[in-house]
Design a protein around this motif. Structure first.
Motif, PDB file in Angstrom:
ATOM      1  N   ARG A 121     -25.180   3.743  -6.112  1.00 21.35           N
ATOM      2  CA  ARG A 121     -25.458   5.180  -5.993  1.00 21.35           C
ATOM      3  C   ARG A 121     -26.953   5.471  -6.143  1.00 21.35           C
ATOM      4  NH1 ARG A 121     -23.064   9.675  -4.823  1.00 21.35           N
ATOM      5  NH2 ARG A 121     -23.250  10.709  -6.849  1.00 21.35           N
ATOM      6  N   THR A 122     -27.676   4.572  -6.797  1.00 21.22           N
ATOM      7  CA  THR A 122     -29.088   4.815  -7.068  1.00 21.22           C
ATOM      8  C   THR A 122     -29.884   4.904  -5.768  1.00 21.22           C
ATOM      9  OG1 THR A 122     -28.888   3.586  -9.139  1.00 21.22           O
ATOM     10  CG2 THR A 122     -31.104   3.966  -8.306  1.00 21.22           C
ATOM     11  N   GLY A 123     -30.602   5.989  -5.604  1.00 22.47           N
ATOM     12  CA  GLY A 123     -31.465   6.154  -4.432  1.00 22.47           C
ATOM     13  C   GLY A 123     -30.849   6.920  -3.289  1.00 22.47           C
ATOM     14  N   VAL A 124     -29.570   7.254  -3.375  1.00 22.68           N
ATOM     15  CA  VAL A 124     -28.926   8.010  -2.296  1.00 22.68           C
ATOM     16  C   VAL A 124     -29.629   9.356  -2.122  1.00 22.68           C
ATOM     17  CG1 VAL A 124     -26.800   9.186  -1.594  1.00 22.68           C
ATOM     18  CG2 VAL A 124     -26.694   6.900  -2.589  1.00 22.68           C
ATOM     19  N   GLY A 125     -29.950   9.676  -0.872  1.00 21.89           N
ATOM     20  CA  GLY A 125     -30.595  10.946  -0.582  1.00 21.89           C
ATOM     21  C   GLY A 125     -32.084  10.985  -0.864  1.00 21.89           C
ATOM     22  N   THR A 126     -32.693   9.813  -1.133  1.00 21.38           N
ATOM     23  CA  THR A 126     -34.127   9.746  -1.414  1.00 21.38           C
ATOM     24  C   THR A 126     -34.797   8.791  -0.421  1.00 21.38           C
ATOM     25  OG1 THR A 126     -34.103   7.830  -2.904  1.00 21.38           O
ATOM     26  CG2 THR A 126     -33.525   9.979  -3.856  1.00 21.38           C
ATOM     27  N   LEU A 127     -36.121   8.627  -0.568  1.00 20.69           N
ATOM     28  CA  LEU A 127     -36.856   7.692   0.283  1.00 20.69           C
ATOM     29  C   LEU A 127     -36.353   6.256   0.130  1.00 20.69           C
ATOM     30  CD1 LEU A 127     -40.513   8.992  -0.310  1.00 20.69           C
ATOM     31  CD2 LEU A 127     -39.146   9.270   1.769  1.00 20.69           C
TER      32      LEU A 127
END
Length: 234
Positions: A121-127
């Protein structure tokens, strides 16, 4: 198979080349393979991609390789207190792949376990997720991260026996076990070498099957402490 080498230079002989993917253990200045990094600097290899939580500080640890321009790309979780790291990145002289700290640890662990990729889940929706595959599980979106399998891993442990079984000391363990497990060839710097049979099996933190070469470097933490004292009094 003899794993003990007389020096850091000898331990790196024949296994380091230009353009390699290398992983280096440590967190800040804690648990860094000081002698191996210096030997890598002196080897003159260049165009390296280095996977490490950070790049030491200016003039120390991996900071030495930045100063000599031997690193082409860093894969790390933060810049830290390294001004030269920051300068090279902002000037476009150094490629940087920022990776969340837990994801970086898992990419190395997965590489050592033979797992080619995993979802997080870490980083979903980010660069962090740009250009990467995403998939939905139980109504939540996850991003796929590839494992890291370095050509060579350099790491630090407290003690080793002659077969490469390792014991780490307190927080100096940090990224080192995962870095060692992930490497195609893993070279470990230790403060003490003991005969086989010295360790009780339950005392071993990482078995020697993951370790290819061992070099003795006693008491490097004293040099780090002296350097820190000099900086504070300067």
């Amino acid at each position: 198979m003899k794993k003990l080498y007389p020096s850091a230079q000898a331990a790196l002989a024949g296994i380091v080349r230009d353009g390699q993917l290398m992983a280096v253990g440590g967190f800040g200045l804690c648990g860094i393979p000081e002698a191996l990094i210096a030997a890598l600097r002196d080897s003159g290899v260049k165009d390296l991609t280095v996977v490490s939580n950070n790049a030491g500080v200016d003039g120390f640890g991996l900071g030495q390789l930045l100063e000599t321009r031997q690193i082409r790309k860093m894969v790390s979780s933060y810049v830290g207190e390294n001004k030269e790291f920051e300068r090279q990145f902002l000037a476009g002289e150094l490629e940087l792949e920022f990776t969340p700290q837990g994801t970086l640890a898992e990419k190395l662990r997965a590489g050592g376990a033979g797992i080619p990729a995993f979802f997080t889940r870490t980083g979903v929706g980010t660069l962090v997720a740009e250009g990467k595959e995403t998939r939905e599980f139980d109504g939540k979106l996850y991003v796929m991260e590839r494992a890291i399998v370095p050509d060579v891993s350099l790491a630090k442990a407290w003690k080793a026996d002659e077969s490469g079984n390792l014991v780490f000391r307190r927080t100096a363990r940090n990224f080192n076990p995962a870095v060692i497990m992930a490497g195609r060839v893993s070279v470990v710097e230790v403060e003490e070498i003991v005969p086989v049979g010295t360790f009780d099996p339950d005392e071993v933190h990482l078995p020697g099957i993951y370790v290819h070469r061992v070099v003795h470097n006693p008491h490097p933490e004293k040099r780090i402490e002296k350097r820190t004292i000099r900086e504070k009094t300067a």
